[in-house]
Write an enzyme that holds these catalytic residues in place. Structure first.
Site, PDB file in Angstrom:
ATOM      1  N   ARG A 168      -1.147  -0.994 -18.365  1.00  0.00           N
ATOM      2  CA  ARG A 168      -0.442   0.240 -18.734  1.00  0.00           C
ATOM      3  C   ARG A 168       0.697   0.046 -19.717  1.00  0.00           C
ATOM      4  O   ARG A 168       1.282   1.031 -20.158  1.00  0.00           O
ATOM      5  CB  ARG A 168       0.041   0.948 -17.460  1.00  0.00           C
ATOM      6  CG  ARG A 168      -1.145   1.356 -16.612  1.00  0.00           C
ATOM      7  CD  ARG A 168      -0.831   2.195 -15.396  1.00  0.00           C
ATOM      8  NE  ARG A 168      -2.087   2.473 -14.734  1.00  0.00           N
ATOM      9  CZ  ARG A 168      -2.651   1.685 -13.804  1.00  0.00           C
ATOM     10  NH1 ARG A 168      -2.019   0.591 -13.403  1.00  0.00           N
ATOM     11  NH2 ARG A 168      -3.811   1.973 -13.282  1.00  0.00           N
ATOM     12  N   GLY A 185      -3.695  -4.073  -5.781  1.00  0.00           N
ATOM     13  CA  GLY A 185      -4.673  -4.678  -4.886  1.00  0.00           C
ATOM     14  C   GLY A 185      -4.744  -4.073  -3.504  1.00  0.00           C
ATOM     15  O   GLY A 185      -5.337  -4.662  -2.597  1.00  0.00           O
ATOM     16  N   GLY A 186      -4.152  -2.876  -3.315  1.00  0.00           N
ATOM     17  CA  GLY A 186      -4.131  -2.274  -1.987  1.00  0.00           C
ATOM     18  C   GLY A 186      -5.504  -2.068  -1.383  1.00  0.00           C
ATOM     19  O   GLY A 186      -5.673  -2.127  -0.161  1.00  0.00           O
ATOM     20  N   GLU A 187      -6.515  -1.836  -2.227  1.00  0.00           N
ATOM     21  CA  GLU A 187      -7.869  -1.623  -1.719  1.00  0.00           C
ATOM     22  C   GLU A 187      -8.505  -2.911  -1.207  1.00  0.00           C
ATOM     23  O   GLU A 187      -9.593  -2.884  -0.626  1.00  0.00           O
ATOM     24  CB  GLU A 187      -8.746  -1.002  -2.806  1.00  0.00           C
ATOM     25  CG  GLU A 187      -8.783   0.514  -2.780  1.00  0.00           C
ATOM     26  CD  GLU A 187      -7.414   1.151  -3.001  1.00  0.00           C
ATOM     27  OE1 GLU A 187      -7.091   2.123  -2.295  1.00  0.00           O
ATOM     28  OE2 GLU A 187      -6.656   0.672  -3.856  1.00  0.00           O
ATOM     29  N   TRP A 193       2.164  -0.258  -8.297  1.00  0.00           N
ATOM     30  CA  TRP A 193       1.336  -0.566  -9.467  1.00  0.00           C
ATOM     31  C   TRP A 193       1.573   0.367 -10.654  1.00  0.00           C
ATOM     32  O   TRP A 193       0.805   0.340 -11.625  1.00  0.00           O
ATOM     33  CB  TRP A 193      -0.149  -0.603  -9.098  1.00  0.00           C
ATOM     34  CG  TRP A 193      -0.699   0.560  -8.331  1.00  0.00           C
ATOM     35  CD1 TRP A 193      -0.739   0.707  -6.974  1.00  0.00           C
ATOM     36  CD2 TRP A 193      -1.336   1.725  -8.874  1.00  0.00           C
ATOM     37  NE1 TRP A 193      -1.360   1.891  -6.634  1.00  0.00           N
ATOM     38  CE2 TRP A 193      -1.734   2.534  -7.775  1.00  0.00           C
ATOM     39  CE3 TRP A 193      -1.613   2.168 -10.162  1.00  0.00           C
ATOM     40  CZ2 TRP A 193      -2.379   3.759  -7.939  1.00  0.00           C
ATOM     41  CZ3 TRP A 193      -2.257   3.388 -10.335  1.00  0.00           C
ATOM     42  CH2 TRP A 193      -2.636   4.161  -9.230  1.00  0.00           C
ATOM     43  N   ASN A 199      -1.254   3.520  -1.289  1.00  0.00           N
ATOM     44  CA  ASN A 199      -1.844   3.871   0.001  1.00  0.00           C
ATOM     45  C   ASN A 199      -1.824   2.697   0.974  1.00  0.00           C
ATOM     46  O   ASN A 199      -1.752   1.535   0.582  1.00  0.00           O
ATOM     47  CB  ASN A 199      -3.295   4.325  -0.193  1.00  0.00           C
ATOM     48  CG  ASN A 199      -4.128   3.264  -0.873  1.00  0.00           C
ATOM     49  OD1 ASN A 199      -4.168   3.203  -2.093  1.00  0.00           O
ATOM     50  ND2 ASN A 199      -4.793   2.399  -0.108  1.00  0.00           N
ATOM     51  N   ASP A 246      -6.072   8.539   0.881  1.00  0.00           N
ATOM     52  CA  ASP A 246      -5.857   7.701  -0.307  1.00  0.00           C
ATOM     53  C   ASP A 246      -4.900   8.358  -1.293  1.00  0.00           C
ATOM     54  O   ASP A 246      -5.142   8.391  -2.498  1.00  0.00           O
ATOM     55  CB  ASP A 246      -7.203   7.383  -0.994  1.00  0.00           C
ATOM     56  CG  ASP A 246      -7.074   6.261  -2.025  1.00  0.00           C
ATOM     57  OD1 ASP A 246      -6.037   5.583  -2.040  1.00  0.00           O
ATOM     58  OD2 ASP A 246      -8.009   6.094  -2.829  1.00  0.00           O
ATOM     59  N   ASP A 250      -1.944   7.669  -2.889  1.00  0.00           N
ATOM     60  CA  ASP A 250      -0.877   6.822  -3.425  1.00  0.00           C
ATOM     61  C   ASP A 250       0.286   7.676  -3.953  1.00  0.00           C
ATOM     62  O   ASP A 250       0.076   8.762  -4.479  1.00  0.00           O
ATOM     63  CB  ASP A 250      -1.385   5.999  -4.603  1.00  0.00           C
ATOM     64  CG  ASP A 250      -2.630   5.212  -4.289  1.00  0.00           C
ATOM     65  OD1 ASP A 250      -2.548   3.988  -4.278  1.00  0.00           O
ATOM     66  OD2 ASP A 250      -3.686   5.844  -4.088  1.00  0.00           O
TER      67      ASP A 250
END
Length: 561
Positions: A145, A205-207, A257, A275, A318, A320
């Site tokens: 980003r 990397g939360g998932e 993130w 999340n 989910d 976030d």
């Protein structure tokens, strides 16, 4: 790792020749904390991610305005291209926000790319490619980003969770640090933020069931100064919101993130968090799950959390809350505005986190209700194994990571809205390191959707709406020329009247927009530059457009001579 230099239009490979010094003007040498504090006053530049520490995405430039914007056209196009092996090749997208310092543009791309360009012509000055393993785990998509500039260097993160400092004049690496564990599924995608003599980053990397963290680094040496975990361990404040037994907190998510904002008077960095993990399946993580889906206000000198506010306790959708925390003032109070994935617009006192008011900003919200005093009552969520539940907004939210803008001139926020639902079917998944840790099968609606750029005053009252047939998936920009610039999923880049929402100009860029435009001037001439490139986590935003062309271009617009 390869660094390439361009001089007089000829590419020179570092492996064949020594670097040529001064390929790009040394414009960042005197970019320091004092200049960043007053970044908006340098209206010809775009010195930091949001344009200034306050996150407003607002420029004082007004050469392009409501009277003449219909005359602007392309000044130059830079084609970035994509080639060779890359991580998550189907998910790359141009999500960056270009920075400009005294005529030099710095822009990041997917898969470890970085370019320095002549901001007047688009000519490449140098480029850098970081070696990213093509099989690295990515959450979510091969994207970056943006960057930061200061002290003669440029700073950016890579998909394999490295933080790099490059010499801004030639692209040579100055130092490199590892900021996350790729084996566990950690990655990085945000633009670092320079504060004082330090640099602040966050993890993704939360998932994958990692434990989110925010880090601070010495600007000159890269020395690690502090780390703040966004999920507390047992015994720390907030740990009571996680199961007392087991290891849920160790894989709780809450990643930071998207770049935060900063109040220098309070010395606080406002970080949004993601999340909890696993998504959707709350039975394995009973409790509110702090500090997920929150804003945490950190002392930039120590990393201590001074206060927090949680937008969606015990998230099952989910939602976030990593999006921008816009800093503004009203009636003598220091406030923070935040448009959350859950469909509500929050205004907080940024000195202590006290809620001032909360209002919905999207038409369809049925997951739950948040009253004006902040009480959250869930209504629909995937509760039973194997039983589908449809809810609004879907997991991309009423607004994805892409940013709203705020104009002090109009006292209005301009928000890119996504009005689309999803169906989630809960499924229990055992945790395995480095493997996605999702608690449901999710299908986002491919019809019955809408989007808009909507204008709200600071009290949450909607003032106008520019309607679209598709959810918005790109940041907007406001200027003192009473304009709002916005890119659409179908490729149009539009200029709207900031007071009325009337569309004044449009140009089809040939690919969908999923990044952040910025504005600057060179030799007294104003430009608006937009990264064009469709991709990223599209199955969660607009699955019906998964087959659309990626695109990978920067396009700069200006008035004719």
């Amino acid at each position: 790792m390869t660094v390439e230099y361009v001089d007089a239009g000829e590419a020179i490979n570092q492996s064949a020749l020594s670097p040529i010094p001064g390929t790009a003007p040394a414009v960042t040498t005197d970019v320091d904390y004092n200049r960043l504090l007053n970044a908006r006053a340098e209206s010809h530049n775009w010195l930091t991610y949001y344009g200034a520490y306050d996150g407003k995405r607002y420029s004082l430039l007004d050469q392009i305005n409501t009277e003449n914007v219909k005359r602007i056209g392309p000044a130059w196009v830079f084609q970035a291209g994509a080639s060779g092996h890359m991580a998550g090749a189907s998910t790359y997208a141009f999500e960056a926000c270009p920075l400009v310092v005294d005529g030099v543009m710095y822009v990041t791309g997917w898969d470890g790319w970085f370019w320095a360009l002549d901001a007047k012509t688009g000519q490449q000055l140098w480029r850098y490619k970081h070696a990213v393993p093509f099989d690295v785990s990515l959450c979510c998509g091969n994207v970056n980003r943006g960057c930061a500039v200061a002290d003669g260097k440029v700073f950016f993160v890579t998909p394999n969770a490295h933080l790099l400092a490059l010499d801004a004049s030639n692209g040579e690496m100055v130092w490199e640090k590892t900021i996350g564990d790729v084996r566990a599924g950690e990655s990085a995608s945000l633009a670092p933020l320079v504060v004082k003599n330090t640099l602040i980053t966050g993890s993704a990397g939360g998932e994958f069931g990692v434990r989110g963290h925010i880090d601070c680094w010495d600007l000159k040496t890269g020395e690690h100064l502090w780390r703040t975990y966004t999920v507390p361990k047992p015994g720390e404040p907030g740990s009571e919101t996680w199961p007392a037994d087991g290891e849920a907190w160790q894989r709780g998510g809450a990643n930071h993130w998207v770049t935060g904002t900063y109040d220098p008077e309070l010395n606080l960095y406002y970080a949004g968090t993601g999340n909890p993990a696993p998504d959707f399946d709350g039975a394995v993580r009973e409790g509110d799950n702090l500090y997920t889906d929150s804003v945490v206000a950190l002392d930039v000198d120590t990393g201590e959390i001074k206060w927090h506010y949680q937008f969606t306790p015990h998230d099952l959708w989910d939602y976030d809350s990593t999006m921008e925390m816009t800093l503004f003032e009203r009636d003598g109070k220091k406030l923070l505005g935040h448009f959350d994935k859950n469909g509500y617009f929050f205004v907080l006192d940024r000195t202590n986190g006290e809620l001032q008011h909360v209002t919905p900003f999207v038409d369809r919200i049925d997951w739950g209700v948040i009253t004006r005093d902040g009480k959250v009552t869930p209504r629909k969520y995937p509760d039973k194994e194997g039983e589908p539940v449809h809810f609004y907004p879907g997991p991309a939210g009423a607004k994805e990571w892409t940013h709203a803008a705020y104009s002090p001139k109009t006292d209005m926020f301009y928000v890119p809205v996504a009005d689309v639902g999803a169906t989630a079917t809960r499924r229990r998944r055992e945790f395995r390191e480095g493997i996605p840790y999702w608690g449901a099968a999710v299908q986002v609606d491919i019809d019955d959707m809408a989007g808009s750029v909507s204008a709200f005053d600071s009290h949450g009252e909607e003032k106008w709406r520019w309607r679209l047939d598709y959810p918005m998936a790109a940041s907007v920009l406001a200027t003192a020329g009473d304009l709002v610039f916005a890119g659409t999923p179908t490729g149009e880049f539009a200029a709207l009247d900031a007071n009325t929402g009337e569309k004044l100009w449009e140009f089809n860029c040939g690919s969908g927009h999923h990044g952040s435009c910025s504005t600057y001037s060179v030799d007294g001439k104003q430009y608006v530059v937009v990264p064009v490139g469709w991709g990223g986590w599209l199955e969660g935003i607009l699955p019906g457009m998964l087959g659309a062309g990626h695109g990978s271009a920067l396009i700069a617009f200006t008035l004719p001579d």
